[in-house]
Every structure is written in structure tokens, then in C-alpha cells.
Design a protein around this motif. Structure first.
Motif, PDB file in Angstrom:
ATOM      1  N   UNK A  48       0.829  -1.205   0.000  1.00 31.25           N
ATOM      2  CA  UNK A  48       0.000   0.000   0.000  1.00 31.25           C
ATOM      3  C   UNK A  48       0.863   1.255   0.000  1.00 31.25           C
ATOM      4  N   UNK A  49       1.896   1.262   0.838  1.00 30.94           N
ATOM      5  CA  UNK A  49       2.769   2.427   0.944  1.00 30.94           C
ATOM      6  C   UNK A  49       3.523   2.676  -0.351  1.00 30.94           C
ATOM      7  N   UNK A  50       4.047   1.600  -0.966  1.00 31.89           N
ATOM      8  CA  UNK A  50       4.789   1.757  -2.217  1.00 31.89           C
ATOM      9  C   UNK A  50       3.883   2.264  -3.336  1.00 31.89           C
ATOM     10  N   UNK A  51       2.654   1.757  -3.372  1.00 30.74           N
ATOM     11  CA  UNK A  51       1.724   2.212  -4.401  1.00 30.74           C
ATOM     12  C   UNK A  51       1.362   3.672  -4.245  1.00 30.74           C
ATOM     13  N   UNK A  52       1.122   4.106  -3.015  1.00 30.61           N
ATOM     14  CA  UNK A  52       0.727   5.506  -2.777  1.00 30.61           C
ATOM     15  C   UNK A  52       1.885   6.444  -3.097  1.00 30.61           C
ATOM     16  N   UNK A  53       3.057   6.178  -2.528  1.00 32.82           N
ATOM     17  CA  UNK A  53       4.176   7.089  -2.756  1.00 32.82           C
ATOM     18  C   UNK A  53       4.705   7.002  -4.180  1.00 32.82           C
ATOM     19  N   UNK A  54       4.497   5.872  -4.847  1.00 30.59           N
ATOM     20  CA  UNK A  54       4.877   5.787  -6.248  1.00 30.59           C
ATOM     21  C   UNK A  54       3.958   6.578  -7.158  1.00 30.59           C
TER      22      UNK A  54
END
Length: 385
Positions: free
Chosen positions: A250-256
Motif C-alpha cells: 500500500x505504501x509503495x503504491x501511494x508514494x509511487x
């Protein structure tokens, strides 16, 4: 001081135009050759760096402390001393999201560490003497075991060992009470949450079929739906490792997706300004510069707010007054954001306060829902990993 050099009679090596200075007025090529000693490259690097540093000193204080000043300077044609709006916005965007990502990781680690070091609090019950029937004994045991499993998901090795001992003790007490009530021993008939999770994750997702989409697109959507369901299940009821992995997705998708999201929102915000100030007869590029400077200010503010929040967290255990000052600073920065944007809109578009407040509220309302939509899409893409 540089020596005066005459370029009379010299021609540009690229277009053969007569030179009047160090750069050709026709094509812009420099008269200096790139074939030079290594020390010349270092000199050029430091000269470029100091020049950019000088522009930073002119740009950032004006951007943060003087609402609308930088934009009006650009409209007046005074641009050389400042960093270009798009470069300024993009660099601050990446920097603020990088610091926000670090802060999020630190907070997540602190929460996990706190969970791991917390004691296992559970109503073990000295015995099951209050239960009058075998069904009540089994129901009480199931409730206690579910609480243990929930605690096991956030515990370290020492806590897990304590949970195992508590589980054995509870089962033994339940079997004793079942024997007293004349029921066969064999404590719980409920499925453990961990086992239910394994069974739940293995269930295939329902296939998605949209008639006007090709087969590969429907298959891809089905895979995305399965990933979203599994990640949500892991966040809610998964083990520690599964929850951490789902959170990382979730974090990687949002910040990406956030930098790309901002690149979409900047021109959309400029379009909103164009629509609400259509009778001002300003070019769309002017509204775009307003949007770029507004977002650059937002990213500077986000960066400072995150730093102030981290200082507040770090300083409170050491010096309470210092943490209190950092907290006040963070609150002041948060309050400065809407006030700054309102003053900037008033100074740039030069309308009365009543009309400015009305348009400020309308533009902010539309922008809020657009931002929420883009963040939802980014979170969905993160869960789909």
C-alpha cells in the motif's frame, strides 16, 4: 574581476555568426570549448552550483513568507534571479514526499515496537466456574483464544511463547470444567483465526467480466481484485509478516503514484482558476504559474510540518518544553497554509475580499474532492500489487 576580452572578428563555430560576447546571439552556443583540463570542469561545476544556490536564497524565502510575491515577479518579467516554477515545484514535491515517507516508516516502526514491548493483557479467568453448561465453557474458551490469536499477530518471540503457555493453561482449565459438568473433555471446536485466514486467502476471487473489454483486460482486473482482497484481508486479520507486507504494498503504491498525481493536479488546478477567473482575461499560462507556485508552497509547508512533527516526537521524552515549542510551530505552519493561499489569491487576482473568499472556497472545495479521488486511486493501485 574578469579581464575584458574583445570578440571583434570572431565567428561562432556552430553557425558562423559574428560574436559579440561569450555566447552567440544567434544560436546560443558558448565560445568556450568543452575540451579543457579537469580543473576547469570543477570550476564550472562550483560556479553553476553557487549560481543555483543564490537563486534558492532569493526564491524560497519569498515563496514561503510573501504570498503572491514570486508570482507577481514572474508576471512583471523579473525571472532570472528565481528558480523556474516547474523545476521548483517538482524538486520540492520529491523532497517533501521523501521526508514524509521516512516519517511514515519511523511512525510504523514505533507502533510495531510499542506493540511488541507491551504486555499481553487478557482476561485469563482463574477458572471456568461461572459457566453452567458445556456450551458456555466452549464459548468462553473460544472468545479467550480469539483474543490470544489477535495478540499473537503483533507479538515478538517472547510474547508468542507467553501466549502459547496461556493457551495451554486455558485449555486445561476448560477441560477440567467440562469434566465437572459431565461432558467429554476436548475444549474448543472453533476454527482458529489463523487457520481461517489461510482458508480465506486460498479462496479464488470472483472473475470480473465486462462485455466491451477484451479478455486480457478482464483477466487483469480479476487479478487486481484478488490482490486488493488479499491485501485488505492481510491488513485486517493477517499475521505480523503478512500485515507488514500488505502495508508495504500500500505504501509503495501511494508514494509511487503521488508525484504523477501532482503532475495531473497542477494543470487541473490551473484550469479551475481559469474557469473561476474567466472574466479577468488572463492567459492559461498565468494561471499555471499561480498553480505551480501554490503547489510549491504546499510542498515546502508539508516538508516543514513533517519535520516539526518529528522534532515534537523526538524532543518530548528529552525536554518537554522543546517538544511543546515544536508542537506549537507545527500548528502555526498548518494554520499558515490556508491563510497564505487566500492572501496569494487576493494579491494575484486583485478582487474584493467577498468575491475572493467565495472563489477561494469554491476552488478549494473542487480541489479537495479531486485530491481525495486521486489519493483513493493511488491507494487502490497500491493494494492491487
Amino acid at each position: 574581476m574578469k579581464d575584458l576580452i574583445s570578440y571583434e572578428g570572431a565567428l561562432c563555430a556552430n553557425c558562423q555568426a559574428p560574436l559579440q560576447g561569450e555566447f552567440c546571439h544567434h544560436c546560443g552556443q558558448s565560445v568556450h570549448s568543452v575540451l579543457r583540463p579537469v580543473h576547469g570542469l570543477f570550476e564550472e561545476f562550483f560556479e553553476t552550483f553557487l549560481h543555483i544556490d543564490g537563486r534558492i536564497l532569493h526564491t524560497l524565502p519569498a515563496l514561503f513568507l510573501k504570498p503572491g510575491y514570486l508570482t507577481l515577479e514572474y508576471f512583471s518579467g523579473r525571472r532570472v534571479r528565481y528558480i523556474a516554477p516547474f523545476r521548483l515545484m517538482f524538486v520540492l514535491c520529491l523532497l517533501s514526499f521523501f521526508v514524509l515517507h521516512l516519517a511514515t516508516d519511523v511512525i510504523a516502526q514505533r507502533i510495531e515496537h510499542r506493540h511488541q514491548n507491551s504486555a499481553v493483557v487478557i482476561d485469563q479467568g482463574a477458572d471456568f466456574s461461572q459457566a453452567q453448561t458445556p456450551q458456555e465453557v466452549r464459548r468462553q474458551l473460544d472468545t479467550k483464544l480469539q483474543t490470544l490469536e489477535a495478540t499473537r499477530a503483533i507479538g515478538n518471540a517472547a510474547i508468542v511463547a507467553q501466549i502459547d503457555q496461556t493457551e495451554q493453561k486455558l485449555r486445561a482449565q476448560a477441560n477440567e470444567r467440562l469434566t465437572e459438568l459431565g461432558a467429554p473433555a476436548g475444549a474448543s471446536t472453533a476454527v482458529k483465526p489463523a487457520e481461517a485466514q489461510v482458508e480465506g486467502t486460498s479462496t479464488p476471487a470472483q472473475p470480473i467480466h465486462i462485455g466491451w473489454l477484451p479478455a486480457f483486460a478482464n483477466q487483469r482486473l480479476t487479478e487486481f481484485a484478488g490482490h486488493i482482497r488479499n491485501n485488505l484481508h492481510a491488513l485486517k486479520r493477517g499475521t505480523t509478516a503478512e500485515r507488514r507486507e500488505a502495508w508495504e504494498h500500500l505504501e509503495a503504491g501511494i508514494y509511487g503514484a503521488l508525484p504523477g498525481t501532482m503532475l495531473v493536479l497542477v494543470p487541473v488546478f490551473a484550469l479551475l482558476l481559469k474557469l473561476f477567473y474567466i472574466f479577468k482575461r488572463r492567459l492559461y499560462m498565468e494561471h499555471l504559474i499561480v498553480s505551480l507556485h501554490s503547489h510549491a508552497f504546499l510542498f515546502v509547508s508539508l516538508l516543514l510540518i513533517v519535520i516539526a512533527g518529528m522534532l515534537n516526537t523526538w524532543l518530548r521524552p528529552i525536554a518537554v518544553w522543546a517538544g511543546y515549542v515544536a508542537g506549537l510551530l507545527q500548528m502555526g505552519l498548518i494554520l499558515w497554509v490556508p491563510a497564505y493561499l487566500l492572501i496569494m489569491q487576493k494579491r494575484v487576482y486583485r478582487q474584493g475580499w467577498a468575491m475572493t473568499l467565495l472563489k477561494y472556497w469554491c476552488v478549494g472545495w473542487f480541489y479537495f474532492w479531486l485530491l481525495l479521488l486521486m489519493l483513493t486511486i493511488a491507494a487502490t493501485l497500491g493494494l492491487a500489487h
